[in-house]
Design an enzyme around this catalytic site. Structure first.
Site: not given
Length: 161
Positions: A76-77, A113-114, A128
């Site tokens: 990824c950039h 992707m972000e 969590d």
């Protein structure tokens, strides 16, 4: 679709060269869900979880993760995001919480992707913060909902069953 762009002619993994790509406004929306037990659902909804504001913390974690995507996904950039939002919706009948991440920029490469990373980490943060009450929580259906901009244009995912 064509060939995979993250491999050269010899099969080596490469970062795609975006030098000659046009700068366009790019937006990606991703979504996913977490299924929880009744106790966790009520604690999150009522704001009574012992670790504090679960969705507020998950929102911040998702935004931070979207900004760090290139540190996590090798090809990824690094991107100069101009907007990232994380929103939640309660799905009472299913005891699920839906997470939606929107990522935006003006640039040469997309932000799918972000958005996907933002959703993933936000849902992991919920897990969590609530695992002491329910270790059987399930993270479900993380997917790209929509994306605009770039050469490939507008994409809208088919509704899931």
């Amino acid at each position: 679709m064509g060939k995979l762009t993250h491999f050269d002619s010899r099969g080596n993994a490469v970062m795609v060269d975006v030098t000659d790509k046009e700068v366009t406004e790019r937006v990606a929306v991703a979504a996913g869900r977490i299924a929880v037990n009744e106790e966790v659902y009520a604690a999150i909804k009522d704001g009574t979880a012992k670790k504090g504001d679960v969705l507020g913390t998950a929102r911040i974690a998702g935004i931070m993760a979207a900004k760090k995507t290139s540190d996590l996904i090798p090809m990824c950039h690094p991107l100069m995001l101009t907007k990232v939002t994380i929103d939640f919706a309660y799905e009472d009948g299913k005891r699920q919480i839906k997470c939606i991440c929107t990522a935006k920029l003006s640039g040469k490469t997309g932000v799918e992707m972000e958005a996907l990373t933002g959703v993933s980490v936000a849902l992991l943060t919920i897990y969590d913060m609530c695992k002491a009450l329910d270790r059987s929580m399930r993270i479900l259906d993380i997917h790209l909902v929509e994306k605009t901009g770039g050469k490939s244009g507008h994409f809208i995912a088919e509704p899931s069953s």
